[in-house]
Write an enzyme that holds these catalytic residues in place. Sequence first.
Site, PDB file in Angstrom:
ATOM      1  CG  ASP A 119     -64.810 149.750 -54.471  1.00 27.83           C
ATOM      2  OD1 ASP A 119     -63.649 149.314 -54.518  1.00 27.83           O
ATOM      3  OD2 ASP A 119     -65.087 150.969 -54.573  1.00 27.83           O
ATOM      4  CG  LEU A 120     -61.901 150.037 -48.708  1.00 26.71           C
ATOM      5  CD1 LEU A 120     -62.648 149.613 -47.452  1.00 26.71           C
ATOM      6  CD2 LEU A 120     -60.404 149.760 -48.537  1.00 26.71           C
ATOM      7  CG  ASP A 121     -60.298 153.160 -51.558  1.00 27.72           C
ATOM      8  OD1 ASP A 121     -60.139 153.332 -50.343  1.00 27.72           O
ATOM      9  OD2 ASP A 121     -59.440 152.612 -52.285  1.00 27.72           O
ATOM     10  CB  THR A 129     -60.485 156.209 -48.708  1.00 24.88           C
ATOM     11  OG1 THR A 129     -61.341 155.178 -49.181  1.00 24.88           O
ATOM     12  CG2 THR A 129     -60.092 155.939 -47.275  1.00 24.88           C
ATOM     13  CE  LYS A 140     -64.760 159.272 -57.240  1.00 22.95           C
ATOM     14  NZ  LYS A 140     -66.151 159.732 -57.122  1.00 22.95           N
ATOM     15  CB  SER A 181     -60.534 146.988 -52.518  1.00 17.56           C
ATOM     16  OG  SER A 181     -59.729 148.139 -52.597  1.00 17.56           O
ATOM     17  CB  ALA A 182     -58.241 148.734 -57.298  1.00 20.73           C
ATOM     18  CE  LYS A 232     -62.534 146.928 -58.166  1.00 19.54           C
ATOM     19  NZ  LYS A 232     -63.048 147.694 -57.039  1.00 19.54           N
ATOM     20  CD  GLU A 259     -66.505 149.246 -57.834  1.00 25.35           C
ATOM     21  OE1 GLU A 259     -66.440 150.494 -57.795  1.00 25.35           O
ATOM     22  OE2 GLU A 259     -65.511 148.534 -57.660  1.00 25.35           O
ATOM     23  CG  ASP A 260     -66.700 154.549 -55.449  1.00 26.19           C
ATOM     24  OD1 ASP A 260     -66.101 153.464 -55.643  1.00 26.19           O
ATOM     25  OD2 ASP A 260     -66.111 155.618 -55.255  1.00 26.19           O
TER      26      ASP A 260
END
Length: 224
Positions: free
Chosen positions: A13-15, A21, A49, A118-119, A149, A173-174
């Site tokens: 995942d990115l953020d 971010t 999130k 990522s979303a 997601k 994932e966060d």
Amino acid sequence: MMKSQFKKAFIFDLDGVIVDTAKFHFLAWKNLAESLEVSFSEEENEQLKGVSRINSLQKILEWGNKSISEDKFNSLMAQKNEEYLAFVDRMSPEDILPGVLETLTYLKENNYPIALGSASKNARHILTKVGLTSYFDHIVDGNEVSKAKPDPEVFLKGCELLGVEPEQAIVFEDSQAGIKAANTAHMLSVGIGDKAVLSEADFNFEGFTELTEDTLKTLTNFKK
Ligand code: BG6
Ligand code: MG
């Protein structure tokens, strides 16, 4: 593409995983919610999130029991993104979260396929800002999926592009929504952040500095 049965692949995942971010999303949503007189705390934020921009605004409106016109909805989405991008504009490679570069370097050196899942519709822009694009064999972002997601579509697309079965994928994932998505698709879910919040994950780490080579080997050898 030929699928190797034994190879493991990694989906990030990115953020909130690669870059912090998540705090910029929080600030922008909080301003927007407050402008609508909807209360917005860390707790509500946790539920946003990993959730797409459109679904996030819908949730905020539901929480505040607000109904607005389509025009207003679209202008709020644009306003939120503008505010968010003002933060992103100031980003540089220094904003990569601790340990991420080391992990990506190790995985690349050991020939593991790597995808971004990522979303965010801003994912490619952010990867460029922090100079990480070349680490990813494939990027699946909010522009390429129709189901957000916790639907696993984004990760399943990642597997397809990487040429692996979902069972071979290890997902960082966060968000609760992202952990759910990985679990639904029978992928190995690795929570990055607060273990209490991400209790459904198969493994939990506070951050990538905890992911030593031995830990990464444990993950690749683990059978779910
Ligand atoms: C996710 C974030 O990665 O992307 C969410 O966790 C965000 O907070 C979503 O709403 C969509 O991002 P963007 O950049 O397309 O608004
Ligand atoms: Mg995230």
